[in-house]
Design a protein around this motif. Sequence first.
Motif, short mmCIF file in Angstrom:
data_model
loop_
_atom_site.label_atom_id
_atom_site.label_comp_id
_atom_site.label_asym_id
_atom_site.label_seq_id
_atom_site.Cartn_x
_atom_site.Cartn_y
_atom_site.Cartn_z
N TYR A 1 -53.94 23.68 -44.13
CA TYR A 1 -53.09 24.43 -45.06
C TYR A 1 -52.02 25.25 -44.33
CZ TYR A 1 -56.86 23.09 -48.19
OH TYR A 1 -57.80 22.37 -48.89
N SER A 2 -51.36 24.60 -43.37
CA SER A 2 -50.33 25.29 -42.59
C SER A 2 -49.08 25.53 -43.43
CB SER A 2 -49.94 24.44 -41.37
OG SER A 2 -50.96 24.46 -40.40
N GLN A 3 -48.58 26.77 -43.33
CA GLN A 3 -47.31 27.14 -43.96
C GLN A 3 -46.49 27.90 -42.91
OE1 GLN A 3 -47.46 27.96 -48.30
NE2 GLN A 3 -49.58 28.59 -47.94
N PHE A 4 -45.53 27.19 -42.31
CA PHE A 4 -44.77 27.73 -41.18
C PHE A 4 -43.65 28.63 -41.69
CE2 PHE A 4 -46.88 24.11 -39.41
CZ PHE A 4 -47.16 24.49 -38.10
N PHE A 5 -43.52 29.79 -41.03
CA PHE A 5 -42.51 30.76 -41.46
C PHE A 5 -41.63 31.27 -40.33
CE2 PHE A 5 -46.49 33.10 -40.74
CZ PHE A 5 -46.09 34.05 -39.81
N SER A 6 -41.99 31.04 -39.07
CA SER A 6 -41.18 31.51 -37.94
C SER A 6 -41.47 30.66 -36.72
CB SER A 6 -41.48 32.98 -37.63
OG SER A 6 -40.74 33.43 -36.50
N GLY A 7 -40.61 29.66 -36.47
CA GLY A 7 -40.87 28.77 -35.35
C GLY A 7 -42.22 28.10 -35.50
N GLY A 8 -43.09 28.27 -34.49
CA GLY A 8 -44.42 27.68 -34.56
C GLY A 8 -45.46 28.57 -35.20
N GLN A 9 -45.04 29.70 -35.75
CA GLN A 9 -45.99 30.62 -36.36
C GLN A 9 -46.16 30.29 -37.84
OE1 GLN A 9 -44.95 34.67 -35.36
NE2 GLN A 9 -45.33 34.32 -33.18
N ALA A 10 -47.41 30.23 -38.26
CA ALA A 10 -47.72 29.79 -39.62
C ALA A 10 -48.95 30.50 -40.15
CB ALA A 10 -47.97 28.27 -39.62
N PHE A 11 -49.05 30.56 -41.45
CA PHE A 11 -50.34 30.85 -42.08
C PHE A 11 -51.17 29.57 -41.98
CE2 PHE A 11 -47.41 33.51 -44.69
CZ PHE A 11 -48.03 34.75 -44.56
N HIS A 12 -52.43 29.68 -41.61
CA HIS A 12 -53.30 28.51 -41.68
C HIS A 12 -54.76 28.93 -41.54
CE1 HIS A 12 -54.48 28.06 -37.38
NE2 HIS A 12 -53.27 28.49 -37.11
N GLY A 13 -55.63 28.06 -42.02
CA GLY A 13 -57.06 28.33 -41.92
C GLY A 13 -57.60 28.01 -40.54
N ILE A 14 -58.74 28.61 -40.20
CA ILE A 14 -59.43 28.28 -38.96
C ILE A 14 -60.91 28.02 -39.25
CG2 ILE A 14 -57.88 29.59 -37.48
CD1 ILE A 14 -60.07 31.77 -37.29
#
Length: 299
Positions: free
Chosen positions: A243-256
């Motif tokens: 569930y990646s949602q990228f917002f700044s370059g390689g930085q994203a919200f995502h699950g772990i």
Amino acid sequence: MISGRIACRSIAVLLAGATLLPLGSASADTADPVPPPTSGPETELVPGVPLNLLPLWQMDTPDQALPPTVYTPTDEEEAVEPPDAPDEADDLQEQVDPIDSFGDVTCSEETGAHQRQVEGWLKLRVDGEQSNADCRAIRTFQKRYKIKPAIGYAGPVTWATMRLVSARKDPNAAKKCPVRVYRVACVDLGRQLSWVQQGKKVVYGPVHIRSGRAGYDTRTGWHRVYWRHKNHVSSLYNSPMPYSQFFSGGQAFHGIYGDIFSGVGSMGCVNLRVDDARRLWAVLKKNDQVYVWGRKPAV
């Protein structure tokens, strides 16, 4: 007595460290350019379960540090839901002093890593020293919120849960996240919490997060969701980023698929529990705004 206690603590730390080594972790260790800390309160804590029952999955999932290659996932890819996290990953498993991981401890005598913060939250006398009264009050809180082991140790999971409980009614009470007519995903690094608001209405969260470690800080300020990939895998570390949602370059919200409370931090991404990442996926859309502020606590 003192020398015996120190020896016992040293043995506990050694055994805990040996047991915590994940199977097949050599490649991950090689890929991760930032070694874990070798000193400080975090390094002296172990999961509060019998040492032979510690989970073996990778606790510190590396995140993608560089922008991903943006492409349009196929319909088949989008139709596949990422797997759920192990049941144990959703447990509120406190990190305790090694001395408390041995034997049948019912009420910890050890001063916790967040003793003062927890004492203040519970309106106890704030002296930074564990007492019988402290232990009883902390145990009551831990039992109410199903934190294990409920032995009254003022650890990072107990303190994080208190921060979340305080934020539930109005996470933006301090007005740190800008109020707009459109959706804004708010990321509070200081409290390690995130939520989504539209106007003054909170439409998601707040939830626990884990942000970037020292040297790989999650970038503050305004961003926008520019790419979403439900089943993304890091091209640098070959690690799943559901569930990646990228917002700044390689930085994203995502699950772990590990412990959201492990204190070291990500490689810049905003980590969430898989269930929380799935719910966020249903709320945010491409071009939604993200606002990040504050600084991740050292411990």
